[in-house]
Design a protein around this motif. Structure first.
Motif, PDB file in Angstrom:
ATOM      1  N   ASP A 126     -19.581 -26.344   7.318  1.00  0.00           N
ATOM      2  CA  ASP A 126     -19.694 -26.011   5.892  1.00  0.00           C
ATOM      3  C   ASP A 126     -20.614 -24.811   5.690  1.00  0.00           C
ATOM      4  O   ASP A 126     -20.326 -23.932   4.867  1.00  0.00           O
ATOM      5  CB  ASP A 126     -20.228 -27.210   5.103  1.00  0.00           C
ATOM      6  CG  ASP A 126     -19.197 -28.317   4.965  1.00  0.00           C
ATOM      7  OD1 ASP A 126     -17.994 -28.047   5.161  1.00  0.00           O
ATOM      8  OD2 ASP A 126     -19.594 -29.458   4.667  1.00  0.00           O
ATOM      9  N   ARG A 127     -21.712 -24.759   6.448  1.00  0.00           N
ATOM     10  CA  ARG A 127     -22.616 -23.614   6.324  1.00  0.00           C
ATOM     11  C   ARG A 127     -21.952 -22.335   6.837  1.00  0.00           C
ATOM     12  O   ARG A 127     -22.109 -21.260   6.237  1.00  0.00           O
ATOM     13  CB  ARG A 127     -23.914 -23.886   7.084  1.00  0.00           C
ATOM     14  CG  ARG A 127     -24.963 -22.786   6.917  1.00  0.00           C
ATOM     15  CD  ARG A 127     -26.219 -23.070   7.731  1.00  0.00           C
ATOM     16  NE  ARG A 127     -27.194 -22.011   7.584  1.00  0.00           N
ATOM     17  CZ  ARG A 127     -28.182 -22.017   6.693  1.00  0.00           C
ATOM     18  NH1 ARG A 127     -28.326 -23.043   5.885  1.00  0.00           N
ATOM     19  NH2 ARG A 127     -29.034 -20.998   6.627  1.00  0.00           N
ATOM     20  N   LEU A 128     -21.204 -22.441   7.934  1.00  0.00           N
ATOM     21  CA  LEU A 128     -20.488 -21.276   8.447  1.00  0.00           C
ATOM     22  C   LEU A 128     -19.500 -20.757   7.407  1.00  0.00           C
ATOM     23  O   LEU A 128     -19.397 -19.548   7.168  1.00  0.00           O
ATOM     24  CB  LEU A 128     -19.749 -21.629   9.737  1.00  0.00           C
ATOM     25  CG  LEU A 128     -20.597 -22.027  10.945  1.00  0.00           C
ATOM     26  CD1 LEU A 128     -19.705 -22.293  12.146  1.00  0.00           C
ATOM     27  CD2 LEU A 128     -21.621 -20.958  11.281  1.00  0.00           C
ATOM     28  N   ARG A 129     -18.758 -21.665   6.786  1.00  0.00           N
ATOM     29  CA  ARG A 129     -17.785 -21.255   5.773  1.00  0.00           C
ATOM     30  C   ARG A 129     -18.463 -20.635   4.562  1.00  0.00           C
ATOM     31  O   ARG A 129     -17.951 -19.673   3.976  1.00  0.00           O
ATOM     32  CB  ARG A 129     -16.930 -22.453   5.378  1.00  0.00           C
ATOM     33  CG  ARG A 129     -15.944 -22.861   6.479  1.00  0.00           C
ATOM     34  CD  ARG A 129     -15.225 -24.150   6.181  1.00  0.00           C
ATOM     35  NE  ARG A 129     -14.254 -24.456   7.232  1.00  0.00           N
ATOM     36  CZ  ARG A 129     -13.866 -25.673   7.550  1.00  0.00           C
ATOM     37  NH1 ARG A 129     -14.355 -26.735   6.896  1.00  0.00           N
ATOM     38  NH2 ARG A 129     -12.976 -25.863   8.516  1.00  0.00           N
ATOM     39  N   ALA A 130     -19.618 -21.176   4.167  1.00  0.00           N
ATOM     40  CA  ALA A 130     -20.350 -20.595   3.045  1.00  0.00           C
ATOM     41  C   ALA A 130     -20.797 -19.168   3.369  1.00  0.00           C
ATOM     42  O   ALA A 130     -20.747 -18.274   2.512  1.00  0.00           O
ATOM     43  CB  ALA A 130     -21.558 -21.466   2.706  1.00  0.00           C
ATOM     44  N   ASN A 131     -21.212 -18.933   4.602  1.00  0.00           N
ATOM     45  CA  ASN A 131     -21.598 -17.581   5.009  1.00  0.00           C
ATOM     46  C   ASN A 131     -20.406 -16.640   5.039  1.00  0.00           C
ATOM     47  O   ASN A 131     -20.529 -15.457   4.710  1.00  0.00           O
ATOM     48  CB  ASN A 131     -22.273 -17.630   6.381  1.00  0.00           C
ATOM     49  CG  ASN A 131     -23.766 -17.872   6.289  1.00  0.00           C
ATOM     50  OD1 ASN A 131     -24.518 -17.022   5.839  1.00  0.00           O
ATOM     51  ND2 ASN A 131     -24.192 -19.053   6.682  1.00  0.00           N
ATOM     52  N   VAL A 132     -19.260 -17.140   5.446  1.00  0.00           N
ATOM     53  CA  VAL A 132     -18.037 -16.338   5.440  1.00  0.00           C
ATOM     54  C   VAL A 132     -17.717 -15.889   4.019  1.00  0.00           C
ATOM     55  O   VAL A 132     -17.416 -14.715   3.754  1.00  0.00           O
ATOM     56  CB  VAL A 132     -16.863 -17.139   6.041  1.00  0.00           C
ATOM     57  CG1 VAL A 132     -15.530 -16.472   5.716  1.00  0.00           C
ATOM     58  CG2 VAL A 132     -17.030 -17.256   7.556  1.00  0.00           C
ATOM     59  N   VAL A 133     -17.759 -16.823   3.068  1.00  0.00           N
ATOM     60  CA  VAL A 133     -17.448 -16.509   1.672  1.00  0.00           C
ATOM     61  C   VAL A 133     -18.458 -15.505   1.113  1.00  0.00           C
ATOM     62  O   VAL A 133     -18.082 -14.536   0.437  1.00  0.00           O
ATOM     63  CB  VAL A 133     -17.428 -17.794   0.826  1.00  0.00           C
ATOM     64  CG1 VAL A 133     -17.419 -17.459  -0.659  1.00  0.00           C
ATOM     65  CG2 VAL A 133     -16.208 -18.628   1.175  1.00  0.00           C
ATOM     66  N   GLU A 134     -19.737 -15.711   1.399  1.00  0.00           N
ATOM     67  CA  GLU A 134     -20.766 -14.796   0.894  1.00  0.00           C
ATOM     68  C   GLU A 134     -20.557 -13.378   1.424  1.00  0.00           C
ATOM     69  O   GLU A 134     -20.663 -12.398   0.675  1.00  0.00           O
ATOM     70  CB  GLU A 134     -22.148 -15.299   1.296  1.00  0.00           C
ATOM     71  CG  GLU A 134     -23.283 -14.421   0.788  1.00  0.00           C
ATOM     72  CD  GLU A 134     -24.656 -14.923   1.200  1.00  0.00           C
ATOM     73  OE1 GLU A 134     -25.628 -14.157   1.046  1.00  0.00           O
ATOM     74  OE2 GLU A 134     -24.742 -16.069   1.680  1.00  0.00           O
ATOM     75  N   ALA A 135     -20.230 -13.270   2.709  1.00  0.00           N
ATOM     76  CA  ALA A 135     -19.985 -11.953   3.290  1.00  0.00           C
ATOM     77  C   ALA A 135     -18.759 -11.306   2.666  1.00  0.00           C
ATOM     78  O   ALA A 135     -18.746 -10.102   2.392  1.00  0.00           O
ATOM     79  CB  ALA A 135     -19.816 -12.067   4.796  1.00  0.00           C
ATOM     80  N   ALA A 136     -17.706 -12.088   2.431  1.00  0.00           N
ATOM     81  CA  ALA A 136     -16.496 -11.551   1.815  1.00  0.00           C
ATOM     82  C   ALA A 136     -16.773 -11.076   0.394  1.00  0.00           C
ATOM     83  O   ALA A 136     -16.282 -10.021  -0.030  1.00  0.00           O
ATOM     84  CB  ALA A 136     -15.395 -12.616   1.824  1.00  0.00           C
ATOM     85  N   GLU A 137     -17.557 -11.838  -0.354  1.00  0.00           N
ATOM     86  CA  GLU A 137     -17.900 -11.438  -1.724  1.00  0.00           C
ATOM     87  C   GLU A 137     -18.650 -10.108  -1.726  1.00  0.00           C
ATOM     88  O   GLU A 137     -18.374  -9.221  -2.552  1.00  0.00           O
ATOM     89  CB  GLU A 137     -18.764 -12.515  -2.385  1.00  0.00           C
ATOM     90  CG  GLU A 137     -18.001 -13.773  -2.775  1.00  0.00           C
ATOM     91  CD  GLU A 137     -18.901 -14.830  -3.393  1.00  0.00           C
ATOM     92  OE1 GLU A 137     -18.382 -15.694  -4.125  1.00  0.00           O
ATOM     93  OE2 GLU A 137     -20.133 -14.805  -3.140  1.00  0.00           O
ATOM     94  N   GLN A 138     -19.591  -9.957  -0.818  1.00  0.00           N
ATOM     95  CA  GLN A 138     -20.451  -8.778  -0.816  1.00  0.00           C
ATOM     96  C   GLN A 138     -19.759  -7.532  -0.284  1.00  0.00           C
ATOM     97  O   GLN A 138     -20.114  -6.416  -0.665  1.00  0.00           O
ATOM     98  CB  GLN A 138     -21.707  -9.059  -0.003  1.00  0.00           C
ATOM     99  CG  GLN A 138     -22.625 -10.101  -0.629  1.00  0.00           C
ATOM    100  CD  GLN A 138     -23.844 -10.398   0.233  1.00  0.00           C
ATOM    101  OE1 GLN A 138     -23.949  -9.916   1.356  1.00  0.00           O
ATOM    102  NE2 GLN A 138     -24.761 -11.190  -0.294  1.00  0.00           N
ATOM    103  N   CYS A 139     -18.773  -7.713   0.599  1.00  0.00           N
ATOM    104  CA  CYS A 139     -18.187  -6.563   1.306  1.00  0.00           C
ATOM    105  C   CYS A 139     -16.781  -6.194   0.838  1.00  0.00           C
ATOM    106  O   CYS A 139     -16.127  -5.360   1.468  1.00  0.00           O
ATOM    107  CB  CYS A 139     -18.177  -6.840   2.804  1.00  0.00           C
ATOM    108  SG  CYS A 139     -19.832  -7.044   3.475  1.00  0.00           S
ATOM    109  N   GLY A 140     -16.304  -6.814  -0.232  1.00  0.00           N
ATOM    110  CA  GLY A 140     -14.992  -6.452  -0.765  1.00  0.00           C
ATOM    111  C   GLY A 140     -13.828  -6.964   0.045  1.00  0.00           C
ATOM    112  O   GLY A 140     -12.707  -6.463  -0.087  1.00  0.00           O
TER     113      GLY A 140
END
Length: 244
Positions: A126-140
């Motif tokens: 779950d933490r890995l997936r949350a980091n994936v989403v955060e990176a996607a949000e920030q990097c377009g």
């Protein structure tokens, strides 16, 4: 088409299409209301990893909730990058960094691998997936990488698609230059395997070198930390045989 970095981007699980309305989640409502302090009519960008990127407006709000109305599609949905990124989980802060950089640099699948020297045997998916989403949000990024459950090293290799070239970082390589080995790779389907802080064991390295679908590469003359090695390997691989 490049991302519009002037507007706030949010990942949502909901379907996106013209005039669709839905309530933002609790955390996202709090963020929009109390961090960004957006009012009714304010526009943001939404994506869900399936339907592309859409502009949306705050249709209504209360003290704790926000209703969003989808307006128009801004970017179409791209395919997921065909790069399987396999890594031995690290301790929390460095693992967060490793995952975020993998997303930024074009991984399509993130596969935790438990090796003999792995520091964290049960990473929080779950933490890995949350980091994936955060990176996607920030990097377009619109094609949100898949995060798989952790696999043991031997099982990963046994089940590996033999038509997908697996590149692994070999600290015992006899050269410092990774380019000749990478330039010899002809497959379009690719995977990358980065070991733990203590490196691969002798048994694991021997097994990898014996497999016909595996290519070993060095990462220069210096000893790199595992999270640094992960970024360096992705960069040289994407530049040589990837999508750069």
């Amino acid at each position: 088409m490049r991302a519009n970095y002037k507007m706030q981007r949010l990942f949502v699980p909901d379907d996106l299409g013209p005039e669709i309305e839905f309530d933002a989640g609790h955390q996202q409502s709090h963020y929009l209301l109390h961090v960004l302090r957006l009012g009714e009519g304010a526009e943001i960008l939404l994506f869900n990893g399936r339907d592309g990127e859409w502009s949306a407006a705050i249709a209504a709000k209360s003290k704790k909730a926000v209703k969003l109305r989808v307006l128009a599609r801004q970017r179409p949905q791209p395919p997921l990058p065909d790069l399987v990124y396999c890594f031995a989980p690290l301790k929390q802060g460095r693992l967060d960094y490793l995952v975020q950089k993998a997303v930024e640099m074009g991984a399509g699948v993130l596969q935790p691998v438990i090796t003999q020297h792995t520091q964290v045997a049960k990473p929080s998916i779950d933490r890995l997936r949350a980091n994936v989403v955060e990176a996607a949000e920030q990097c377009g990024i619109l094609a949100v990488p898949q995060v798989r459950e952790a696999e043991k090293f031997e099982r990963l290799l046994t089940a590996w698609d033999k038509e997908r070239r697996l590149v692994f970082c070999d600290e015992d390589a006899s050269t410092n230059n990774p380019l000749p080995a990478l330039q010899a790779v002809s497959e379009r389907k690719l995977g990358l395997l980065v070991g733990p802080e203590g490196g691969f064991s002798d048994e694991e390295r021997k097994l990898l070198r014996a497999l016909p679908f595996v290519t070993a590469i060095p990462l220069g003359p210096r000893i790199l930390r595992a999270d640094t090695a992960a970024v360096a390997a992705l960069a040289v691989m994407q530049t040589t045989i990837g999508d750069w």
